[in-house]
Design a protein around this motif. Structure first.
Motif, PDB file in Angstrom:
ATOM      1  N   ILE A 113       0.858  -1.183   0.000  1.00  0.00           N
ATOM      2  CA  ILE A 113       0.000   0.000   0.000  1.00  0.00           C
ATOM      3  C   ILE A 113       0.892   1.230   0.000  1.00  0.00           C
ATOM      4  N   ASP A 114       0.507   2.243  -0.758  1.00  0.00           N
ATOM      5  CA  ASP A 114       1.283   3.478  -0.791  1.00  0.00           C
ATOM      6  C   ASP A 114       1.192   4.183   0.558  1.00  0.00           C
ATOM      7  N   VAL A 115       2.331   4.643   1.063  1.00  0.00           N
ATOM      8  CA  VAL A 115       2.368   5.262   2.390  1.00  0.00           C
ATOM      9  C   VAL A 115       1.461   6.493   2.473  1.00  0.00           C
ATOM     10  N   SER A 116       1.210   7.146   1.339  1.00  0.00           N
ATOM     11  CA  SER A 116       0.359   8.338   1.346  1.00  0.00           C
ATOM     12  C   SER A 116      -1.066   8.025   1.790  1.00  0.00           C
ATOM     13  N   SER A 169      -9.975  -0.535  -1.553  1.00  0.00           N
ATOM     14  CA  SER A 169      -9.010  -0.407  -2.644  1.00  0.00           C
ATOM     15  C   SER A 169      -7.668   0.089  -2.125  1.00  0.00           C
ATOM     16  N   ASN A 170      -7.709   1.068  -1.223  1.00  0.00           N
ATOM     17  CA  ASN A 170      -6.471   1.558  -0.623  1.00  0.00           C
ATOM     18  C   ASN A 170      -5.733   0.440   0.109  1.00  0.00           C
ATOM     19  N   ALA A 171      -6.487  -0.339   0.886  1.00  0.00           N
ATOM     20  CA  ALA A 171      -5.879  -1.428   1.644  1.00  0.00           C
ATOM     21  C   ALA A 171      -5.365  -2.546   0.737  1.00  0.00           C
ATOM     22  N   ALA A 172      -5.929  -2.639  -0.472  1.00  0.00           N
ATOM     23  CA  ALA A 172      -5.462  -3.640  -1.435  1.00  0.00           C
ATOM     24  C   ALA A 172      -4.301  -3.121  -2.273  1.00  0.00           C
ATOM     25  N   GLY A 173      -3.985  -1.819  -2.115  1.00  0.00           N
ATOM     26  CA  GLY A 173      -2.865  -1.248  -2.837  1.00  0.00           C
ATOM     27  C   GLY A 173      -3.182  -0.829  -4.255  1.00  0.00           C
ATOM     28  N   ILE A 174      -4.463  -0.555  -4.547  1.00  0.00           N
ATOM     29  CA  ILE A 174      -4.857  -0.143  -5.899  1.00  0.00           C
ATOM     30  C   ILE A 174      -5.737   1.105  -5.814  1.00  0.00           C
TER      31      ILE A 174
END
Length: 502
Positions: free
Chosen positions: A74-77, A227-232
């Motif tokens: 996941i993106d740190v942002s 989606s954020n937690a899935a990295g997309i």
């Protein structure tokens, strides 16, 4: 003299929930306890706090390197900007823990603790009940319902279409669900005056919300956080979910109208025909003369209706939750009491009486939360998730997608919170899609469809709270909803396969 047998009746919402509560406690004695490590971003220190399965904590730098090191794609942002604000499960950290079975003491205490933990929702319900009590006794509702009934004469089906589509729109955009509790006492009489039964109103509101959240598009508590937690990006798979939303809503509306028109022609076909007189007495006040729809009454209803618009704006764009929503309606309640023309004592009396009418609903909310407390305290929620990951590894893509739908339906029973299930499961489940050659947005859709489908019937969700609002038993709802649930399940499976294979 022959004794007449007492007819068996379906148990109340409380009894159903207590049965589920006991079964959950039994599971804590049979399912091995365990937990994943959890990662949480601390905005005050700008660091990650990792809690190990044994409960110990350790701080890490709040950087992308830390996430990569822990295997969290996941993106740190997403953490630093607040998109992910709950603890995220860390892949490959599951550990079995000493069993923590929940006994009689815990089962008895859980409903009380459940009320404590849902006091924000309970207060919202009480305030809404108070306002409805004042509006009811001022004659505003009776006059308004009579006016609406005249306006929809001959086109009553439009009530179903408009309500279902509007609520579905709220569900898909900002997760409109608990907020609909306030609408049942208002809309049930409208549907009954139109010649329908209370189930039609429940279906339009509850299924509108359920379909909307099941096929969420930009819902921050579902699509975005998952989606954020899935990295997309949440836009991945969005076209499929939008198409699913439109088609599923149409299917639902057609199903409800088919039932509604059948009972309009022959009221005895209603699943709750035996309750017809009691419900009419409760909601329609047939013995009262319909009051005039005066400017004062119109103003009161306008203010009440406008409050829902303000609430939607606040929740969808200002980060409001139950504290802000309850405060809004508290202020609206004071204004309505003032302009109602009642004296101070009379207004307060009707407000308190209206709130008292919803005590049963508040208790149902607390008992539903108790089930989740038992599962969490018994340390078996993560164990169920871990077992699910072993089932799907290395499968064919299409079979994998359908099985994920089933798995998330099961997980949705144990973890009814959409955001809670997303942050717990996505870091674990999303990488499994990589191993079978599927895009991760398939997992996000499977999560939404599975949990949304279970929301149709799960006692730990909102359905029993909803039914208790209008005195409809759970068995009647199951009889109504199961055919539609089967249709929507088949449809969501087809949509998931299309997304996985195209």
């Amino acid at each position: 003299m022959q004794k007449t047998k007492k007819k068996m009746s379906f148990p109340t919402a409380y009894t159903v929930l207590f049965i589920v509560l006991i079964l959950a406690a039994v599971l804590t004695h049979t399912v091995p306890a365990g937990s994943y490590g959890k990662l949480l971003y601390d905005d005050s220190t700008q660091k990650f706090v990792v809690t190990s399965p044994d409960g110990s904590t350790k701080e890490y730098e709040g950087t992308q390197a830390t996430l990569d090191e822990l295997g969290i794609k996941i993106d740190v942002s997403k953490f630093t900007d607040g998109s992910i604000y709950k603890a995220v499960a860390i892949p490959n950290t599951y550990e079995q823990l000493p069993s923590n079975p929940q006994g009689i003491k815990e089962v008895i205490q859980a409903p009380i603790q459940g009320v404590y933990e849902t006091i924000d929702i309970v207060m919202f319900v009480f305030i809404i009940g108070g306002i409805i009590g004042v509006l009811n006794n001022s004659g505003a509702f009776d006059a308004g319902f009579a006016s609406l009934s005249r306006a929809t004469k001959g086109r009553e089906y439009l009530l179903i279409v408009v309500v279902t589509f509007l609520i579905a729109l709220g569900g898909t955009t900002f997760g409109l669900a608990e907020e609909t509790i306030a609408l049942y006492p208002i809309l049930v009489p409208v549907f009954m005056v139109a010649g329908y039964d209370a189930i039609v109103c429940i279906a339009a509101l509850y299924m509108g919300s359920s379909i909307g959240t099941m096929f969420s598009t930009v819902n921050p508590f579902s699509s975005v956080i998952a989606s954020n937690a899935a990295g997309i990006a949440f836009t991945n798979g969005l076209k499929f979910r939008m198409a699913g939303l439109v088609i599923a809503t149409i299917i639902t509306v057609v199903y409800i109208i088919k039932y509604a028109e059948k009972i309009k022609k022959d009221p005895s076909k209603s699943l709750i025909f035996s309750q017809k007189e009691d419900l009419e007495k409760k909601f329609l006040n047939q013995n009262k003369e319909v009051p005039e729809f005066t400017a004062r009454r119109k103003f009161m209803l306008t203010i009440f209706t406008a409050a829902f618009g303000v609430m939607i704006w606040g929740v969808s764009s200002q980060g409001w939750w139950f504290l802000e929503m309850t405060t809004l309606f508290f202020v609206v309640g004071i204004i309505i009491c003032v302009i109602s023309g009642m004296g101070e004592k009379e207004a307060v009396h009707h407000f308190v009486a209206g709130a008292a009418d919803l005590v049963g609903v508040a208790l149902t909310i607390g008992v539903a939360r108790a089930v989740n407390l038992i599962l969490d305290n018994g340390l078996i929620s993560d164990s169920i998730l871990n077992s699910a990951t072993h089932v799907v590894q290395g499968m064919n893509g299409g079979i994998f997608a359908i099985l994920m739908l089933f798995i998330f339906s099961v997980l949705g029973f144990f973890i009814p919170s959409s955001s809670g299930l997303a942050v717990l499961s996505m870091p674990i489940m999303a990488p499994l899609a990589d191993t079978v050659g599927l895009p991760r947005d398939v997992i996000v859709s499977a999560y939404q469809y599975g949990q949304g489908l279970m929301a149709f019937i799960t006692p730990t969700g909102l359905i029993l709270v909803t039914l208790s609002m209008v005195d409809v038993t759970y068995d009647k709802w199951l009889k109504f909803i199961m055919p539609l649930m089967g249709i929507i399940a088949a449809f969501s499976g087809i949509m998931l396969l299309a997304q996985a294979l195209i």
